[in-house]
Design a protein around this motif. Structure first.
Motif, PDB file in Angstrom:
ATOM      1  N   UNK A 196     -24.582  15.976 -71.614  1.00  0.00           N
ATOM      2  CA  UNK A 196     -25.128  17.303 -71.917  1.00  0.00           C
ATOM      3  C   UNK A 196     -24.613  17.832 -73.254  1.00  0.00           C
ATOM      4  N   UNK A 197     -23.587  17.189 -73.811  1.00  0.00           N
ATOM      5  CA  UNK A 197     -22.939  17.697 -75.016  1.00  0.00           C
ATOM      6  C   UNK A 197     -21.699  18.513 -74.694  1.00  0.00           C
ATOM      7  N   UNK A 198     -21.553  18.891 -73.432  1.00  0.00           N
ATOM      8  CA  UNK A 198     -20.388  19.669 -73.005  1.00  0.00           C
ATOM      9  C   UNK A 198     -19.225  18.726 -72.705  1.00  0.00           C
ATOM     10  N   UNK A 199     -18.028  19.165 -73.055  1.00  0.00           N
ATOM     11  CA  UNK A 199     -16.816  18.443 -72.681  1.00  0.00           C
ATOM     12  C   UNK A 199     -15.904  19.394 -71.913  1.00  0.00           C
ATOM     13  N   UNK A 200     -14.999  18.811 -71.137  1.00  0.00           N
ATOM     14  CA  UNK A 200     -14.022  19.583 -70.383  1.00  0.00           C
ATOM     15  C   UNK A 200     -12.672  18.899 -70.513  1.00  0.00           C
ATOM     16  N   UNK A 201     -11.594  19.680 -70.532  1.00  0.00           N
ATOM     17  CA  UNK A 201     -10.269  19.057 -70.609  1.00  0.00           C
ATOM     18  C   UNK A 201      -9.920  18.333 -69.312  1.00  0.00           C
ATOM     19  N   UNK A 202      -9.127  17.296 -69.421  1.00  0.00           N
ATOM     20  CA  UNK A 202      -8.602  16.638 -68.225  1.00  0.00           C
ATOM     21  C   UNK A 202      -7.536  17.549 -67.639  1.00  0.00           C
ATOM     22  N   UNK A 203      -7.506  17.725 -66.312  1.00  0.00           N
ATOM     23  CA  UNK A 203      -6.541  18.665 -65.728  1.00  0.00           C
ATOM     24  C   UNK A 203      -5.095  18.249 -65.971  1.00  0.00           C
ATOM     25  N   UNK A 204      -4.280  19.222 -66.298  1.00  0.00           N
ATOM     26  CA  UNK A 204      -2.850  18.996 -66.478  1.00  0.00           C
ATOM     27  C   UNK A 204      -2.184  19.189 -65.119  1.00  0.00           C
ATOM     28  N   UNK A 205      -2.462  18.252 -64.223  1.00  0.00           N
ATOM     29  CA  UNK A 205      -2.013  18.369 -62.844  1.00  0.00           C
ATOM     30  C   UNK A 205      -1.813  16.955 -62.300  1.00  0.00           C
ATOM     31  N   UNK A 206      -0.592  16.590 -61.934  1.00  0.00           N
ATOM     32  CA  UNK A 206      -0.342  15.220 -61.472  1.00  0.00           C
ATOM     33  C   UNK A 206      -1.120  14.826 -60.217  1.00  0.00           C
ATOM     34  N   UNK A 207      -1.717  15.798 -59.509  1.00  0.00           N
ATOM     35  CA  UNK A 207      -2.546  15.449 -58.351  1.00  0.00           C
ATOM     36  C   UNK A 207      -3.770  14.639 -58.771  1.00  0.00           C
ATOM     37  N   UNK A 208      -4.156  14.718 -60.049  1.00  0.00           N
ATOM     38  CA  UNK A 208      -5.321  13.983 -60.553  1.00  0.00           C
ATOM     39  C   UNK A 208      -4.922  12.747 -61.341  1.00  0.00           C
ATOM     40  N   UNK A 209      -3.627  12.531 -61.499  1.00  0.00           N
ATOM     41  CA  UNK A 209      -3.130  11.401 -62.256  1.00  0.00           C
ATOM     42  C   UNK A 209      -2.326  11.863 -63.455  1.00  0.00           C
ATOM     43  N   UNK A 210      -1.580  10.926 -63.997  1.00  0.00           N
ATOM     44  CA  UNK A 210      -0.718  11.209 -65.141  1.00  0.00           C
ATOM     45  C   UNK A 210      -1.278  10.434 -66.331  1.00  0.00           C
ATOM     46  N   UNK A 211      -1.912  11.134 -67.286  1.00  0.00           N
ATOM     47  CA  UNK A 211      -2.546  10.448 -68.415  1.00  0.00           C
ATOM     48  C   UNK A 211      -1.546   9.652 -69.254  1.00  0.00           C
ATOM     49  N   UNK A 212      -1.965   8.458 -69.673  1.00  0.00           N
ATOM     50  CA  UNK A 212      -1.186   7.617 -70.573  1.00  0.00           C
ATOM     51  C   UNK A 212      -1.565   7.894 -72.023  1.00  0.00           C
ATOM     52  N   UNK A 213      -2.618   8.695 -72.224  1.00  0.00           N
ATOM     53  CA  UNK A 213      -3.109   9.071 -73.546  1.00  0.00           C
ATOM     54  C   UNK A 213      -3.890  10.369 -73.370  1.00  0.00           C
ATOM     55  N   UNK A 214      -4.210  11.070 -74.447  1.00  0.00           N
ATOM     56  CA  UNK A 214      -5.016  12.292 -74.288  1.00  0.00           C
ATOM     57  C   UNK A 214      -6.392  11.953 -73.695  1.00  0.00           C
ATOM     58  N   UNK A 215      -6.776  12.704 -72.664  1.00  0.00           N
ATOM     59  CA  UNK A 215      -8.037  12.454 -71.981  1.00  0.00           C
ATOM     60  C   UNK A 215      -8.869  13.730 -71.917  1.00  0.00           C
ATOM     61  N   UNK A 216     -10.174  13.547 -71.864  1.00  0.00           N
ATOM     62  CA  UNK A 216     -11.119  14.651 -71.658  1.00  0.00           C
ATOM     63  C   UNK A 216     -12.307  14.081 -70.901  1.00  0.00           C
ATOM     64  N   UNK A 217     -13.151  14.971 -70.414  1.00  0.00           N
ATOM     65  CA  UNK A 217     -14.363  14.587 -69.703  1.00  0.00           C
ATOM     66  C   UNK A 217     -15.582  14.921 -70.548  1.00  0.00           C
ATOM     67  N   UNK A 218     -16.635  14.111 -70.408  1.00  0.00           N
ATOM     68  CA  UNK A 218     -17.953  14.548 -70.841  1.00  0.00           C
ATOM     69  C   UNK A 218     -18.708  14.946 -69.575  1.00  0.00           C
ATOM     70  N   UNK A 219     -19.618  15.879 -69.719  1.00  0.00           N
ATOM     71  CA  UNK A 219     -20.465  16.294 -68.614  1.00  0.00           C
ATOM     72  C   UNK A 219     -21.789  15.551 -68.760  1.00  0.00           C
ATOM     73  N   UNK A 220     -22.214  14.949 -67.662  1.00  0.00           N
ATOM     74  CA  UNK A 220     -23.495  14.237 -67.637  1.00  0.00           C
ATOM     75  C   UNK A 220     -24.359  14.869 -66.558  1.00  0.00           C
ATOM     76  N   UNK A 221     -25.674  14.751 -66.712  1.00  0.00           N
ATOM     77  CA  UNK A 221     -26.562  15.230 -65.672  1.00  0.00           C
ATOM     78  C   UNK A 221     -27.856  14.442 -65.653  1.00  0.00           C
ATOM     79  N   UNK A 222     -28.494  14.505 -64.503  1.00  0.00           N
ATOM     80  CA  UNK A 222     -29.826  13.931 -64.338  1.00  0.00           C
ATOM     81  C   UNK A 222     -30.669  15.011 -63.683  1.00  0.00           C
TER      82      UNK A 222
END
Length: 171
Positions: free
Chosen positions: A143-169
């Motif tokens: 969609x062109x939208x991005x979201x930050x990866x949560x800074x919460x160890x419940x979702x994992x501990x990033x080994x590098x900076x991570x972000x999400x892209x938003x996709x839709x159908x």
């Protein structure tokens, strides 16, 4: 021909779902399949507590894929307004490439259509190029939208900076 069922998971499925999801995304077991996030994240992908929270949410559900009473896949779905959010599409590393992910995606789309949703939306880690391409082949678009990866160890501990892209159908 293998017989399979796709049905709504229940609270009784939580231990098996927890094991399945974590084995497919994190740790050495996940390296058997192509959906591994082990090079991007340490820690766990989900927990029994997180799964219990999903079952407590009246707008959310998990569909499970079973063959001969063996849990081989699942997908998390949550109604968000006129859209159905899709996450945690999981296939056992030993069963990946056999069409289970496509079957779960089709079941999610059928559910969204039955609920008269406008679209299915999802977030995908930007570094997961092969996964983004897999969704694009099935009609999902960034969609062109991005979201930050949560800074919460419940979702994992990033080994590098991570972000999400938003996709839709759109449906």
């Amino acid at each position: 021909m293998t017989t399979f069922t796709i049905s709504a998971a229940t609270g009784q499925d939580i231990p098996a779902l927890n094991q399945l999801v974590n084995s497919a995304y994190r740790g050495d077991s996940s390296r058997k399949g192509w959906t591994t996030e082990a090079d991007l994240l340490d820690g766990i992908r989900t927990s029994e507590e997180s799964l219990q929270a999903i079952f407590a949410n009246p707008n959310a559900q998990i569909l499970k894929y079973e063959e001969e009473d063996q849990l081989l896949g699942c997908v998390y779905l949550e109604q968000k307004g006129n859209d159905l959010y899709l996450g945690m599409l999981t296939v056992s590393p030993d069963a990946q490439g056999s069409g289970i992910g496509k079957q779960l995606l089709r079941a999610a789309e059928d559910l969204a259509i039955a609920r008269k949703c406008r679209a299915i939306t999802m977030t995908v880690i930007t570094q997961r190029h092969e996964l983004i391409a897999w969704y694009e082949r099935r009609g999902y678009r960034p969609t062109g939208e991005t979201q930050p990866f949560p800074d919460d160890p419940r979702f994992g501990i990033p080994k590098q900076p991570l972000a999400f892209i938003v996709m839709e159908k759109e449906l």
